[in-house]
Design an enzyme around this catalytic site. Structure first.
Site, mmCIF file in Angstrom:
data_model
loop_
_atom_site.group_PDB
_atom_site.id
_atom_site.type_symbol
_atom_site.label_atom_id
_atom_site.label_comp_id
_atom_site.label_asym_id
_atom_site.label_seq_id
_atom_site.Cartn_x
_atom_site.Cartn_y
_atom_site.Cartn_z
ATOM 1 N N GLU A 319 1.395 -1.100 0.041
ATOM 2 C CA GLU A 319 -0.110 -0.196 -0.071
ATOM 3 C C GLU A 319 0.941 1.276 -0.175
ATOM 4 O OE1 GLU A 319 -3.641 -1.357 2.167
ATOM 5 O OE2 GLU A 319 -2.513 -1.078 3.599
ATOM 6 N N CYS A 420 -10.536 2.013 7.542
ATOM 7 C CA CYS A 420 -9.971 4.017 7.324
ATOM 8 C C CYS A 420 -10.961 4.877 6.245
ATOM 9 C CB CYS A 420 -8.461 4.110 7.204
ATOM 10 S SG CYS A 420 -7.975 2.581 5.851
#
Lengths: 664, 664
Positions: A319, A420
């Site tokens: 990521e 998130c």
């Protein structure tokens, strides 16, 4: 001395923009309720009430943070509009948090049920301090909303525990979080309360990170041994994909101290949170080396590793960031991650840098990230009474690739295991007022960064300055700025990068502006009535955007004003986008899209370009490769229609989407 | 009835080609000894001697197969040239295998030490039958080399156990391997011994695969439950990346029965091994539906999912296939896997299809895969007494991306944890004789598929046919074919795809050929003396290759004869390859490379093209994106030098390499 600019507190700005009001309303009435519903149905909302018996067999190490972020977002919307559902969630959550706090201040559902004796033994993987950071941010927002210490008290009590536990002194752990965030929370607490403990702890976490001992080991190595593991235990099947090699602490920006870092690396959200906190720390502490490091790494980010949409982090595996100029557009294979939260964090970091100095680049990046990656990550629509159906406002992207293929479109999701992104998107669009205006006491300058039709009442020591912006952005670039200041104040207005060579300005007679670093500066004067009215125009016309040749992306994207556009299959039936090149010599046109076709949003211009696809007739017969120049011949000129990237994947079609097209 | 073509046994062909002799010599004297050394130092060579006490704590489930493959490769070289080191390894390994065999026939180091009671309980993950397949192939090769049953006997005994254990009858497990390979071994055993048991078991494994019960479950689901797991247990951190979703049995080509499959999917080596065995099974059983499925899936492979280099499997995550026409070139992010073994297996499958019918496409793919991906996977050089230094012949690629970036070159490795590739490369180049010639009794036709200077003595019922090829390939395309046949025999000679419109042929007076499906067919006649001499020419000149527009790869590659070329940083200092476009209108040239520059290989032509890079002067200042047409302007015309892809990454430089370049 640097002129520090303080964002205007949220409640002092009233947004009137039809475009943004629709979005803010749908955030409050659809997005946040949907998030809260997911928090409840997945059990997150009640994780802090778990006992050993009631907890799931594998409690999640950072579920609490989703509650904190949502709570924080709710506070921002409640500061602007009362809402009983959001208020109920806030009150319920605050109560749960209060009751979950241990005697010594500790709050964490995961360790509470899986073994409190193991707390603070795996900062690398377990997100303990990350969660606390979000709690601190929520506490600051909650205090600002309510004026109470109901959440601030517990947060400060927990911080006191962490302050005793971590630090440079004898008997303290010299640790720092595996996922930065507490540093941001600490700086926000410091700015609210002035407690030096918070500033010092933030400084410790920021500067201790990545320091090595004589054996070339860092805290995560020591910590792994201390819990009976070994420094290579992150190289397990569970975590291995995060790392390029064992002990690749670049993933956590802990490969070397901040002040030595030259290139942005690792997990992109972690990196942005780190720089955001470091920027605030530099501001509060006056540490110039920290600021220089932040600016250096920001430049590495936005000048070598950012998509044209404001997306960052092109590698799915970690990521995170990878090589400079490596910006593949397609998700397949593990590329084009471009996480929503990373762009959110890049926008926030850009705003934080605008506290240090006015630089157009910061505002440009903030604008690009917000309007394109972040805004487009949420399903458009759902903004009003008549637009309540479907997924408008209640479906999200985690990854934001710049192309998808026919037959493999990418739909937004209602929720994610790691959740998130949805609350962060809600947060940032609740903060429009703070993102748009700031004021520097040192230079007595009121600044406008982000153009939203709104009224900002700046309460300065000398009295109130009112800035009223009216603009048709993002669709039309006229900006009317009415300033009311009964005492002399200078103004600084950002000129967007895309309008830097075409903007016009007219002010009251005798008011001359000078442009520096992308801001139009107007010297201090009293602003009143018609003598306080400024008119700017940032012409919004279709334009071609190119990428630095080092990206190898010898293609063209279209943009208009702050919006990056994309071509979709649904608008271009029968046209193979991946083998279509736009003609650089043909004019670009635009047409108004029917509202019902673009998520009920009025006034959306569709761009119209000319292109040619490779003539597939030379390829009949099924060969995958062939020679002969006829294989490379272009077919007839065709019209290519494009819509704003943030509106993509909203109207069916074959799923094909491309921001970049070939060029001839 | 189809005309079945039998490859000529290896010993009946003597290779004289300087190009291939260098390679075969270095395979025998450098590559195989290096592999054997790695097998010994890593412990693989002795895994079958492990006891519970001597085994490593986590024995590897398929280490035995590396020994089997190497043993098989050694046999091929020993059939052609005696070599005491290879012979010693073969003898030693055969003895170890014999001694490792259990009473009931079982041979497997992993289960022998980790619990023999668990054998045959996890076909999905544990490679048990895969290993046996390689043992069978080795046994066939060893029997052919030695005429003994020293290894064939143990293999057949183990097969008998597997035949009792698996099958459609009451009390048998209806299982099939997680990694296909035993099916190939069984077909080879069947062809050697004629045992129907082998044919039936191969057919069972091939056709049972992917069948579903009334609950839509397959054998792997049943097996997981039977061992106390659940069908979702492959969705663990260890294996999850192989699958796109839980129970994604496409990875193992077990998502549906073979006869229903329309598109090639999953792990590419598994898929190619499956089709290879199915092709042989169709030949032996006459099952036309199986053959149709193989041909359909082969077309899906080579017409929609193959790199121009003959690489397949563009996705790292699953080492496998993904969407049709999705062929990214760079490895970063998890793309461009293009595993060496997958191309090896594609070449073998292509040869197997040539047993059914003569089709130029099969030979073209075989040639492309061998000359480019497979040959280039091994460090070039190391071919003779004077070229023994460095990594020539003893370093390998597992992945074969079509581009690498400056500063991130890709070096070959001495060894891999999963070490399938090195022995497979050694195997296939030991089989050149078998790949080059075949004969069909039904149509009384001798065929030449792959052009290697060599002499092939075909022993037919009516007597011996001698085919002698002399050619300068891959560098120059003249082919002299001298045929000696004292009785009438037809000939078929493949015309390479790249020469199909430019080749010339001259034969003895009165001999006219007809071209069908890429083969030149000459009717049956007696061939003798000058009346048996044919001359062909396949002009080797630089040519441009284009990709089907559905790939979105609107670029150009250069090739010459069977070789695909690439541009490397070392030959093009200062030229940014990723932003360079080759001029389609400029002539292509070539120059002879100095031997010392190309791994000591004589006669390598370097291609010389003209190109232009985007002018970076418009990009001074550091912006990553910009508008204005000057951003897209080309710089001056520059010379671009290119070398054969198989010779890449051999001479230093900055690591940049590209097969495809932009085109203008």
């Amino acid at each position: 001395m640097s002129a520090s600019f303080a964002p205007t507190p949220l409640r002092q700005t009233a947004v009137s923009s039809p475009f943004w009001s629709l979005i803010q309303t749908s955030m409050r009435t659809r997005t946040l309720p949907a998030i809260i519903d997911s928090l409840r149905t997945t059990g997150r909302a009640y994780a802090l009430t778990w006992t050993k018996d009631s907890a799931p067999s594998t409690p999640h190490p950072f579920w609490d943070s989703d509650v904190y972020k949502t709570l924080e977002a709710c506070c921002y919307y409640l500061m602007q509009t009362e809402d009983k559902d959001l208020r109920a969630f806030v009150d319920e959550s605050v109560k749960i948090i209060q009751e979950a706090q241990h005697e010594d201040g500790y709050i964490n559902s995961y360790y509470t049920v899986s073994g409190i004796d193991k707390r603070f033994t795996n900062l690398r993987d377990r997100h303990e301090l990350y969660q606390l950071g979000h709690l601190c941010e929520a506490a600051v927002a909650h205090h600002t909303l309510t004026g109470t210490d109901d959440l601030l008290g517990p947060a400060l009590k927990y911080i006191a525990l962490v302050s005793r536990t971590f630090g440079p002194n004898e008997g303290q752990k010299r640790g720092y979080p595996g996922h930065e965030e507490i540093e941001i929370g600490l700086m926000r607490l410091y700015e609210l309360t002035g407690r030096k403990e918070c500033l010092d702890l933030a400084g410790f976490f920021i500067l201790e990170r990545g320091t090595r001992d004589e054996k070339d080991e860092i805290y995560y190595d020591h910590e792994a041994r201390a819990r009976g593991g070994d420094p290579y235990d992150a190289w397990s099947a569970e975590y291995r994909h995060f790392y390029a090699y064992p002990r690749d602490y670049g993933y956590q920006q802990a490969h070397m101290p901040l002040l030595e870092q030259e290139e942005i690396v690792g997990h992109s959200v972690r990196a942005m949170y780190y720089l955001t906190a470091a920027s605030d720390y530099a501001l509060a502490s006056g540490n110039k080396e920290v600021l220089a490091a932040v600016k250096r790494l920001y430049a590495s980010t936005v000048r070598t590793k950012m998509y044209v949409t404001g997306g960052i982090g092109s590698l799915e595996r970690s990521e995170g960031f990878t090589d400079a100029f490596w910006l593949p557009d397609q998700e397949e294979g593990g590329c084009a991650y471009s996480e929503t939260c990373a762009s959110f964090a890049l926008a926030v970091l850009s705003q934080r840098l605008l506290r240090h100095e006015l630089k157009g680049e910061y505002g440009d990046v903030l604008e690009t990230a917000l309007y394109n990656t972040v805004l487009g990550s949420r399903a458009p629509g759902g903004g009003g009474a008549t637009h309540g159906a479907g997924s408008g406002g209640v479906a999200f992207y985690y990854q934001n690739p710049l192309t998808t293929f026919a037959g493999h479109g990418k739909a937004r999701s209602k929720w994610f295991d790691v959740a998130c992104c949805p609350p962060n998107v809600a947060k940032v669009f609740g903060l429009l007022g703070e993102l748009s205006y700031s004021y520097s006491a040192q230079s007595n300058t009121a600044a406008v960064h982000f153009f939203v039709s709104s009224e900002c009442r700046m309460r300065l020591p000398a009295g109130e300055v009112v800035l009223k912006v009216e603009t048709g952005l993002p669709w039309s670039g006229g900006v009317r700025l009415a300033v009311s200041a009964p005492f002399a104040v200078a103004l600084a207005v950002r000129i967007p990068g895309w309008a830097r060579s075409s903007y016009t300005f007219s002010g009251p007679p005798g008011v001359e502006g000078t442009v520096k670093d992308g801001y139009l500066h107007l010297p201090a004067r009293v602003w009143t009535g018609s003598a306080g009215t400024l008119a700017l125009d940032f012409p919004c016309v279709p334009r071609r955007v190119f990428a630095h040749p080092r990206t190898g992306k010898l293609e063209v994207a279209l943009a208009r004003g702050p919006l990056v556009y994309c071509a979709e299959g649904v608008d271009n039936p029968g046209l193979p986008l991946h083998s279509t090149a736009l003609l650089l010599s043909a004019p670009l046109g635009e047409e108004l899209a029917p509202e019902q076709e673009v998520a009920g949003i009025p006034g959306v211009p569709v761009l119209v370009a000319q292109g040619r696809a490779v003539d597939e007739r030379a390829w009949e017969g099924g060969a995958l490769y062939g020679d002969g120049l006829e294989r490379a011949a272009w077919g007839e000129v065709r019209t290519v229609r494009m819509v704003p990237y943030f509106l993509r994947a909203n109207r069916g079609g074959d799923g094909a989407m491309q921001v970049w097209l070939k060029r001839i």
